[in-house]
Design a protein around this motif. Structure first.
Motif, mmCIF file in Angstrom:
data_model
loop_
_atom_site.group_PDB
_atom_site.id
_atom_site.type_symbol
_atom_site.label_atom_id
_atom_site.label_comp_id
_atom_site.label_asym_id
_atom_site.label_seq_id
_atom_site.Cartn_x
_atom_site.Cartn_y
_atom_site.Cartn_z
ATOM 1 N N GLY A 165 0.806 -1.211 0.000
ATOM 2 C CA GLY A 165 0.000 0.000 0.000
ATOM 3 C C GLY A 165 0.842 1.265 0.000
ATOM 4 O O GLY A 165 0.458 2.291 -0.568
ATOM 5 N N THR A 166 1.991 1.207 0.642
ATOM 6 C CA THR A 166 2.864 2.373 0.689
ATOM 7 C C THR A 166 3.284 2.765 -0.725
ATOM 8 O O THR A 166 3.210 3.938 -1.115
ATOM 9 C CB THR A 166 4.107 2.056 1.552
ATOM 10 O OG1 THR A 166 3.653 1.679 2.852
ATOM 11 C CG2 THR A 166 5.040 3.240 1.650
ATOM 12 N N GLN A 167 3.691 1.771 -1.491
ATOM 13 C CA GLN A 167 4.114 2.060 -2.862
ATOM 14 C C GLN A 167 2.912 2.441 -3.741
ATOM 15 O O GLN A 167 3.033 3.309 -4.613
ATOM 16 C CB GLN A 167 4.836 0.849 -3.454
ATOM 17 C CG GLN A 167 5.580 1.210 -4.722
ATOM 18 C CD GLN A 167 6.049 0.005 -5.507
ATOM 19 O OE1 GLN A 167 5.843 -1.138 -5.109
ATOM 20 N NE2 GLN A 167 6.674 0.261 -6.628
ATOM 21 N N VAL A 291 -8.428 7.005 -3.338
ATOM 22 C CA VAL A 291 -9.012 6.256 -2.224
ATOM 23 C C VAL A 291 -8.010 5.195 -1.787
ATOM 24 O O VAL A 291 -7.642 4.310 -2.567
ATOM 25 C CB VAL A 291 -10.355 5.610 -2.610
ATOM 26 C CG1 VAL A 291 -10.875 4.758 -1.450
ATOM 27 C CG2 VAL A 291 -11.380 6.679 -2.981
ATOM 28 N N ASP A 292 -7.561 5.312 -0.557
ATOM 29 C CA ASP A 292 -6.659 4.316 0.017
ATOM 30 C C ASP A 292 -7.518 3.222 0.651
ATOM 31 O O ASP A 292 -7.988 3.357 1.781
ATOM 32 C CB ASP A 292 -5.754 4.983 1.056
ATOM 33 C CG ASP A 292 -4.809 3.988 1.722
ATOM 34 O OD1 ASP A 292 -4.895 2.782 1.410
ATOM 35 O OD2 ASP A 292 -3.984 4.433 2.550
ATOM 36 N N ALA A 293 -7.730 2.155 -0.143
ATOM 37 C CA ALA A 293 -8.540 1.024 0.340
ATOM 38 C C ALA A 293 -7.631 -0.159 0.666
ATOM 39 O O ALA A 293 -8.001 -1.317 0.477
ATOM 40 C CB ALA A 293 -9.589 0.642 -0.685
ATOM 41 N N VAL A 320 -5.294 -0.963 -3.320
ATOM 42 C CA VAL A 320 -5.825 -2.174 -2.680
ATOM 43 C C VAL A 320 -4.643 -3.020 -2.196
ATOM 44 O O VAL A 320 -3.661 -3.160 -2.905
ATOM 45 C CB VAL A 320 -6.718 -3.021 -3.624
ATOM 46 C CG1 VAL A 320 -7.931 -2.250 -4.081
ATOM 47 C CG2 VAL A 320 -5.951 -3.533 -4.833
ATOM 48 N N ASP A 321 -4.755 -3.536 -0.995
ATOM 49 C CA ASP A 321 -3.737 -4.453 -0.464
ATOM 50 C C ASP A 321 -4.362 -5.842 -0.370
ATOM 51 O O ASP A 321 -5.070 -6.141 0.590
ATOM 52 C CB ASP A 321 -3.284 -4.016 0.941
ATOM 53 C CG ASP A 321 -2.001 -3.198 0.927
ATOM 54 O OD1 ASP A 321 -1.494 -2.885 -0.172
ATOM 55 O OD2 ASP A 321 -1.510 -2.871 2.025
ATOM 56 N N TYR A 322 -4.062 -6.655 -1.358
ATOM 57 C CA TYR A 322 -4.567 -8.036 -1.268
ATOM 58 C C TYR A 322 -3.934 -8.735 -0.064
ATOM 59 O O TYR A 322 -4.488 -9.679 0.464
ATOM 60 C CB TYR A 322 -4.237 -8.809 -2.540
ATOM 61 C CG TYR A 322 -4.685 -8.146 -3.828
ATOM 62 C CD1 TYR A 322 -6.018 -8.212 -4.242
ATOM 63 C CD2 TYR A 322 -3.773 -7.465 -4.633
ATOM 64 C CE1 TYR A 322 -6.416 -7.618 -5.426
ATOM 65 C CE2 TYR A 322 -4.169 -6.871 -5.818
ATOM 66 C CZ TYR A 322 -5.484 -6.942 -6.211
ATOM 67 O OH TYR A 322 -5.874 -6.346 -7.378
ATOM 68 N N HIS A 323 -2.760 -8.265 0.348
ATOM 69 C CA HIS A 323 -2.115 -8.943 1.484
ATOM 70 C C HIS A 323 -2.687 -8.508 2.829
ATOM 71 O O HIS A 323 -2.157 -8.863 3.873
ATOM 72 C CB HIS A 323 -0.580 -8.843 1.429
ATOM 73 C CG HIS A 323 0.001 -7.458 1.514
ATOM 74 N ND1 HIS A 323 1.154 -7.099 0.855
ATOM 75 C CD2 HIS A 323 -0.389 -6.350 2.178
ATOM 76 C CE1 HIS A 323 1.453 -5.841 1.131
ATOM 77 N NE2 HIS A 323 0.531 -5.366 1.929
ATOM 78 N N LYS A 324 -3.763 -7.762 2.807
ATOM 79 C CA LYS A 324 -4.475 -7.501 4.061
ATOM 80 C C LYS A 324 -5.816 -8.227 4.075
ATOM 81 O O LYS A 324 -5.982 -9.197 4.787
ATOM 82 C CB LYS A 324 -4.640 -6.010 4.271
ATOM 83 C CG LYS A 324 -3.338 -5.368 4.717
ATOM 84 C CD LYS A 324 -3.440 -3.896 4.895
ATOM 85 C CE LYS A 324 -2.096 -3.325 5.361
ATOM 86 N NZ LYS A 324 -2.047 -1.870 5.166
ATOM 87 N N SER A 325 -6.765 -7.784 3.269
ATOM 88 C CA SER A 325 -8.102 -8.363 3.429
ATOM 89 C C SER A 325 -8.494 -9.367 2.346
ATOM 90 O O SER A 325 -9.651 -9.781 2.297
ATOM 91 C CB SER A 325 -9.139 -7.248 3.557
ATOM 92 O OG SER A 325 -8.938 -6.242 2.592
#
Ligand SMILES: *Cc1c(COP(=O)(O)O)cnc(C)c1O
Length: 542
Positions: A165-167, A291-293, A320-325
């Motif tokens: 997400g940072t990148q 949007v930071d989702a 989107v961070d697949y490595h979170k949700s």
């Protein structure tokens, strides 16, 4: 460098072997299979045997075990290296799959994604160019299109996988900055240097947004004053009325708002900024909406809660961070944009890699990415979607959201705790508080600083003692390894935090961890509450 070492850790000089035997190739394919089977066997045993999320080891205990290993003296033998790995890593790993790991935004990972991880690292495609990835390029694009479709970004949407997400946020803000500068340049003399435009740029974002927004601004040449925090409401959502004020203020001051960053799932509270209202304001002002989702993206697959992301389809870009949700192993993230053409701001050509003359013909993902060599992380989502399907992943996220709602009711009804906001996603921020002391009980924190036992000094010191009790509870839990919880600061007060991302965590786990927490906090509070003049501020947290 250090004293004599136990034999098992020094290794013996490896027999001179052809180092090419360590390369994956046709001849070593069987060895590869055996090696991976052994390694996976070790991990499987460690996962199955983990009776708590953490061993409780301290950094100081672990450091010498790692540091005494001489990396110039190989063990040679994989079995010995795995045995050593057990000592320095596996035995004391933090296990996100354990139902009492409740700390950060780390998820247990789904098996199809682990299969993907094994495949992608062995084939080792690099997704920068077509000629290093072939089908991988089209598969990544297909997963991106699937995600953009779920977001509702429209037919011109595009995007690219990133390391996190940072990148993703950095790239979004780079694109927004470039678009803003293009517009600004139109009204400026030819050749106005970028450096003169940068001080006029502003990013508006909620006070609870992720710090990668500030980091990105710094990397993009913007000063600390460029990120303007917008206050949140009681539910920790960005207040659109204050956003509107800020947009007006910037305009009046001759400043250019290059982006508004809304958060769909803040890291601390899981709160969702009101996307439709924010999108209205951005549309009216002609401002890029990012949007930071990173956290809330799991809602995209939720069979019951997709509506919570309504409005995201109006964003210019989405993280989107697949490595979170989406229960993927690190790393797996993407940046999506409504207008794929803006990705050209990341396009550079090299004759040896992606020459401009082939740009029209070859699908080179490097043209859209800040990275060059890049993992085929999309394969993990690919296999997850092909094996489990999106509904199954979405149901996993639904389960943790349901669990959080139930856990909130438990916390809210428990006089031992104060809970900050009712969760929309899966985060609970709360603090242990001492009960009203019984008559004759003498726990009055702060009495030492205020002999009268009354007045503001007492309240202040008591707050500090409660802070310390909460901090202590977290550390004591971690040291015991029984459970891991996070901590954060809300309105200047230390709080504890559960981030629930494990569908196997039960309400009984939550109750048990709350009992342990209250036990440690209470014990510390009572022991620390001075009856003499000892200053509470000196009470060590551990
Ligand atoms: C975790 C998080 C990030 C950062 O993502 P990484 O994958 O850790 O780099 C950004 N924004 C939000 C809201 C997050 O929760």
């Amino acid at each position: 460098m250090q004293g004599p070492l136990p034999d098992a850790l020094t290794g013996v000089a490896a027999p001179v072997a052809d180092p090419r035997s360590h390369l994956l190739c046709g001849e070593t394919a069987e060895e590869y299979r055996r090696l991976l089977t052994d390694g996976v066997g070790r991990v499987a045993a460690a996962v199955a045997g983990a009776d708590r999320p953490f061993s409780g080891v301290s950094p100081g205990d672990l450091a010498p075990r790692v540091r005494r290993i001489d990396l110039d003296r190989p063990l040679g033998d994989p079995a010995a290296a795995l045995a050593e790995l057990e000592e320095v890593y596996l035995r004391d790993a933090v296990w996100f799959h354990h139902p009492r790991y409740l700390a950060h935004l780390n998820c247990p990972v789904v098996l199809p994604a682990l299969l993907g991880e094994a495949v992608l690292s062995a084939v080792n495609s690099s997704l920068d160019t077509w000629d290093q990835s072939a089908g991988g390029t089209w598969m990544e694009r297909h997963v991106i299109d699937w995600t953009a479709g779920r977001l509702g970004l429209g037919g011109a949407a595009d995007g690219v996988f990133t390391s996190g997400g940072t990148q993703s946020n950095l790239q979004a803000l780079l694109l927004a900055r470039e678009e803003a500068c293009l517009l600004l340049r139109k009204n400026l003399p030819e050749g106005e240097p970028l450096g003169r435009l940068l001080p006029r740029l502003r990013v508006l974002t909620s006070r609870d947004s992720h710090f990668s927004v500030q980091k990105s601004a710094k990397l993009l040449g913007l000063g600390p004053e460029s990120v303007i925090p917008v206050d949140t409401d009681g539910d920790r959502r960005m207040r659109p009325d204050l956003l509107a004020d800020e947009l007006r203020r910037c305009e009046a001051a001759g400043l250019t708002v290059m982006a508004v960053v809304a958060t769909a799932g803040t890291t601390d509270f899981g709160s969702l900024d009101p996307l439709p209202a924010v999108a209205d304001l951005c549309e009216r002002a002609g401002v890029w909406l990012h949007v930071d989702a990173a956290y809330g993206c799991g809602l995209l697959a939720s069979p019951t809660r997709r509506h919570l992301l309504d409005g995201v389809e109006r964003a210019s870009s989405v993280t989107v961070d697949y490595h979170k949700s989406f229960f993927q192993p690190v790393s797996s993230s993407a940046l999506l944009v409504r207008d794929g053409a803006v990705l050209r701001h990341a396009t550079y050509h090299a004759d040896y890699l992606n020459p401009a003359r082939s740009a029209e013909r070859l699908p080179n993902q490097v043209d859209k990415s800040l990275q060059t060599t890049r993992r085929f992380d999309a394969l993990k989502m690919w296999l997850t979607l092909r094996i489990m399907g999106p509904d199954a992943v979405g149901r996993l996220f639904d389960e943790v959201v349901d669990l959080s709602a139930a856990a909130w009711r438990v916390l809210d009804a428990d006089p031992r705790f104060e809970v900050v906001t009712e969760p929309v996603l899966s985060t609970l921020v709360f603090r242990w508080v001492p009960g009203a002391p019984a008559a004759g009980d003498a726990p009055a924190a702060g009495r030492g600083e205020d002999p009268a036992g009354r007045g503001p000094a007492r309240g202040h010191a008591a707050d500090r003692a409660v802070d310390q009790a909460n901090l202590h509870a977290r550390e004591a839990l971690a040291a015991s390894g029984e459970a891991l919880v996070a901590s954060t600061v809300v309105d200047g007060r230390h709080h504890l935090k559960f981030t629930l991302l494990n569908p196997r965590t039960t309400l009984d786990d939550i109750r048990a961890v709350l009992d342990l927490t209250a036990g440690y906090a209470e014990e510390h509070f009572r022991a620390g509450a001075p009856t003499t003049a000892a200053p509470l501020s000196g009470t060590p947290a551990g």
